[in-house]
Scaffold this motif. Structure first.
Motif, PDB file in Angstrom:
ATOM      1  N   ARG A  67     -11.187  -0.403 -62.366  1.00  0.00           N
ATOM      2  CA  ARG A  67     -10.948  -1.612 -61.591  1.00  0.00           C
ATOM      3  C   ARG A  67     -10.616  -1.290 -60.129  1.00  0.00           C
ATOM      4  O   ARG A  67     -11.007  -2.003 -59.218  1.00  0.00           O
ATOM      5  N   PHE A  68      -9.891  -0.188 -59.893  1.00  0.00           N
ATOM      6  CA  PHE A  68      -9.454   0.129 -58.538  1.00  0.00           C
ATOM      7  C   PHE A  68     -10.338   1.136 -57.812  1.00  0.00           C
ATOM      8  O   PHE A  68     -10.130   1.398 -56.641  1.00  0.00           O
ATOM      9  N   SER A  69     -11.313   1.710 -58.481  1.00  0.00           N
ATOM     10  CA  SER A  69     -12.197   2.682 -57.837  1.00  0.00           C
ATOM     11  C   SER A  69     -13.383   1.985 -57.182  1.00  0.00           C
ATOM     12  O   SER A  69     -13.877   0.988 -57.693  1.00  0.00           O
ATOM     13  N   PRO A  70     -13.852   2.519 -56.051  1.00  0.00           N
ATOM     14  CA  PRO A  70     -15.040   1.932 -55.416  1.00  0.00           C
ATOM     15  C   PRO A  70     -16.287   2.176 -56.265  1.00  0.00           C
ATOM     16  O   PRO A  70     -16.335   3.111 -57.059  1.00  0.00           O
ATOM     17  N   SER A  71     -17.284   1.357 -56.071  1.00  0.00           N
ATOM     18  CA  SER A  71     -18.522   1.479 -56.854  1.00  0.00           C
ATOM     19  C   SER A  71     -19.340   2.679 -56.373  1.00  0.00           C
ATOM     20  O   SER A  71     -19.164   3.189 -55.267  1.00  0.00           O
ATOM     21  N   GLN A  72     -20.278   3.083 -57.206  1.00  0.00           N
ATOM     22  CA  GLN A  72     -21.157   4.204 -56.891  1.00  0.00           C
ATOM     23  C   GLN A  72     -21.973   3.892 -55.636  1.00  0.00           C
ATOM     24  O   GLN A  72     -22.146   4.751 -54.768  1.00  0.00           O
ATOM     25  N   HIS A  73     -22.446   2.683 -55.527  1.00  0.00           N
ATOM     26  CA  HIS A  73     -23.247   2.262 -54.376  1.00  0.00           C
ATOM     27  C   HIS A  73     -22.421   2.341 -53.085  1.00  0.00           C
ATOM     28  O   HIS A  73     -22.903   2.825 -52.054  1.00  0.00           O
ATOM     29  N   THR A  74     -21.170   1.895 -53.138  1.00  0.00           N
ATOM     30  CA  THR A  74     -20.305   1.925 -51.958  1.00  0.00           C
ATOM     31  C   THR A  74     -20.065   3.357 -51.496  1.00  0.00           C
ATOM     32  O   THR A  74     -20.130   3.647 -50.302  1.00  0.00           O
TER      33      THR A  74
END
Length: 174
Positions: A8-15
């Motif tokens: 929930r708190f980690s940025p997405s792979q794309h970001t």
């Protein structure tokens, strides 16, 4: 479960892949192990992130990524954990590092009046710099180790709780 909280708190792979500072890593970012979230990759990323958080350098996130990629740990978590040291927490963290370094070196803590000048910076680096940098090294090693082993314990506790819950639910169904 801890895994859902981390996601929930980690940025997405794309970001992360499109971040301008991380484009220097090129195709290395395509390694699927950097995006897996398991106990091994999470505890390694957490330790790396906390290790990098105590270094008084700009671009701590890039340093964290540079360490996480060859170690093949979860990249978004390593980058996110660095933000333990943010503009609000940085002064107390670095003051603590200076205290640790002064204590280890046995030097007297000196008072200082902050000035925004190159002369003040040069003078401060020669007087307080060694204690501060040694304190940063010690604090980063200790924080990284504590983060690594504490996430290991929390992850195991979470898995044991989930298994107990499944066992309890299974008994209730019978």
């Amino acid at each position: 479960m801890i895994k859902n909280l981390i996601r929930r708190f980690s940025p997405s792979q794309h970001t992360v892949k499109n971040h301008k500072m991380l484009k220097v890593f090129g195709t290395m970012l395509h390694d699927p192990n950097l995006w897996l979230l398991n106990r091994r990759s999470a505890k390694g990323a957490f330790g790396i992130g906390l290790f990098c958080a105590f270094w008084p350098i700009p671009f701590q996130m890039a340093l964290s990524a540079a360490l996480a990629i060859p170690m093949r740990v979860n990249l978004p978590l390593a980058i996110t954990t660095v933000w333990v040291s943010n503009p609000i927490t940085m002064p107390p963290l670095f003051y603590c590092a200076y205290l640790v370094g002064s204590t280890v070196l046995g030097t007297e803590m000196s008072h200082f009046n902050f000035e925004l000048s190159w002369a003040w910076l040069g003078q401060s680096l020669t007087t307080m710099g060694p204690a501060f940098l040694l304190g940063c090294l010690i604090c980063s090693l200790v924080a990284g180790a504590i983060g690594y082993f504490s996430l290991e314990l929390v992850w195991r506790w979470s898995v044991v709780k989930a298994w107990e819950e499944r066992r309890r639910m299974k008994r209730e169904d019978v």
